[in-house]
Scaffold this active site. Structure first.
Site, PDB file in Angstrom:
ATOM      1  N   ARG A  41     -20.595  18.340 -40.428  1.00 10.55           N
ATOM      2  CA  ARG A  41     -20.577  19.410 -41.433  1.00 10.55           C
ATOM      3  C   ARG A  41     -19.548  20.468 -41.000  1.00 10.55           C
ATOM      4  NH1 ARG A  41     -23.234  24.264 -42.328  1.00 10.55           N
ATOM      5  NH2 ARG A  41     -23.757  24.743 -44.482  1.00 10.55           N
ATOM      6  N   SER A 113     -29.414  17.603 -51.119  1.00 11.69           N
ATOM      7  CA  SER A 113     -30.260  18.769 -50.864  1.00 11.69           C
ATOM      8  C   SER A 113     -31.093  19.071 -52.091  1.00 11.69           C
ATOM      9  CB  SER A 113     -29.403  20.001 -50.555  1.00 11.69           C
ATOM     10  OG  SER A 113     -28.537  19.754 -49.485  1.00 11.69           O
ATOM     11  N   LYS A 142     -26.563  29.131 -42.205  1.00 10.34           N
ATOM     12  CA  LYS A 142     -25.911  29.002 -43.525  1.00 10.34           C
ATOM     13  C   LYS A 142     -26.200  30.288 -44.277  1.00 10.34           C
ATOM     14  CE  LYS A 142     -26.494  26.095 -47.682  1.00 10.34           C
ATOM     15  NZ  LYS A 142     -25.348  25.866 -48.432  1.00 10.34           N
TER      16      LYS A 142
HETATM   17  N1  TZP Z   1     -29.101  24.140 -45.528  1.00  8.00           N
HETATM   18  C1  TZP Z   1     -30.232  24.817 -45.700  1.00  8.00           C
HETATM   19  S1  TZP Z   1     -30.637  25.713 -44.330  1.00  8.00           S
HETATM   20  C2  TZP Z   1     -29.263  25.162 -43.506  1.00  8.00           C
HETATM   21  C3  TZP Z   1     -28.536  24.319 -44.312  1.00  8.00           C
HETATM   22  C4  TZP Z   1     -27.285  23.653 -43.955  1.00  8.00           C
HETATM   23  C5  TZP Z   1     -28.912  25.595 -42.126  1.00  8.00           C
HETATM   24  C6  TZP Z   1     -29.820  25.030 -41.095  1.00  8.00           C
HETATM   25  O1  TZP Z   1     -29.413  25.470 -39.822  1.00  8.00           O
HETATM   26  P1  TZP Z   1     -30.443  25.863 -38.691  1.00  8.00           P
HETATM   27  O2  TZP Z   1     -29.599  26.483 -37.622  1.00  8.00           O
HETATM   28  O3  TZP Z   1     -31.087  24.590 -38.206  1.00  8.00           O
HETATM   29  O4  TZP Z   1     -31.420  26.836 -39.287  1.00  8.00           O
END
Ligand code: TZP
Ligand code: MG
Length: 218
Positions: A41, A113, A142
């Protein structure tokens, strides 16, 4: 490949998630620690682009292949096709899963998603192989996430689709992911709890051992 098993400890990473660590070393440690799937990603502030992104993707793919860890590309269908990745993950604002399926063919993995039962239904109808649901908890990884969702939508989707592969995402760590599995998720996707900790291998091992306990208790 058993997709539900592959989703157990699903590591997601780009070079900008790794702090001062060398990204390929983080991935290597995560693989050694026992991740079951990987998503490339490479996006957001400071992300690699063009040839550098492509080379980094190939390097990550090579490490995954050596260890038999499925390699999924976030968003970038053309990159996935060019390097022969195992699949693609798309969000609600990206290409429709049906179009991704046409481009990738039947043999590849498509993840979508989802934040609600309705989005889950649409993704499953469009031909997704798994859905990612969250954010279960707050995350700083994110910035443009949907609101924190807890586990309600996971549970609703699980009730409607008893067998469909679901992975939870968002703020998940070894000490807080149990409710997501209890709600029906088959596994957890993790960025920062592996990529941004001092010892990614140890962190992964802890996730793996906790997951074993949680699944055996379920
Ligand atoms: N989509 C929803 S939350 C997220 C993504 C890509 C980020 C998740 O990252 P982390 O650090 O595991 O909370
Ligand atoms: Mg996306």
């Amino acid at each position: 490949m058993n997709i539900k098993e592959a989703l157990r400890i699903y590591f997601i990473m780009g070079s900008n998630n790794c702090g001062h660590h060398e990204p390929l070393d983080v991935l290597k440690q995560a693989i050694d620690g026992g991740i079951t799937m990987f998503q490339f990603r490479e996006k957001g502030s400071g992300a690699l682009i063009g040839e550098a992104k492509k080379q980094f993707a190939r390097d990550c793919f090579r490490l995954c292949k050596q260890a038999n860890v499925p390699f999924i590309v976030n968003d970038d269908v053309d990159l996935a096709i060019e390097i022969g990745a195992d699949g693609v993950h798309v969000g609600q604002d990206d290409l429709d899963a049906g179009i991704v399926r046409q481009k990738l063919g039947q043999d590849k993995i498509i993840g979508v998603s989802s934040h609600t039962l309705q989005e889950s239904k649409a993704a499953i109808e469009a031909g997704a192989d798994y859905i990612g649901m969250g954010p279960v908890y707050a995350t700083t990884t994110k910035l443009d996430t949907n609101p924190v969702a807890g586990t309600t939508a996971i549970q609703e989707t699980r009730e409607h689709f008893p067998q469909f592969p679901i992975v939870a995402i968002g703020g998940l760590q070894a000490d807080n992911f149990t409710p997501a599995i209890e709600a029906g998720a088959d596994g957890i996707s993790i960025i920062s709890a592996i990529a941004s900790v001092p010892n990614p291998k140890e962190a992964t091992e802890k996730l793996v051992s906790t997951m074993k306990e949680v699944i055996n208790d379920a």
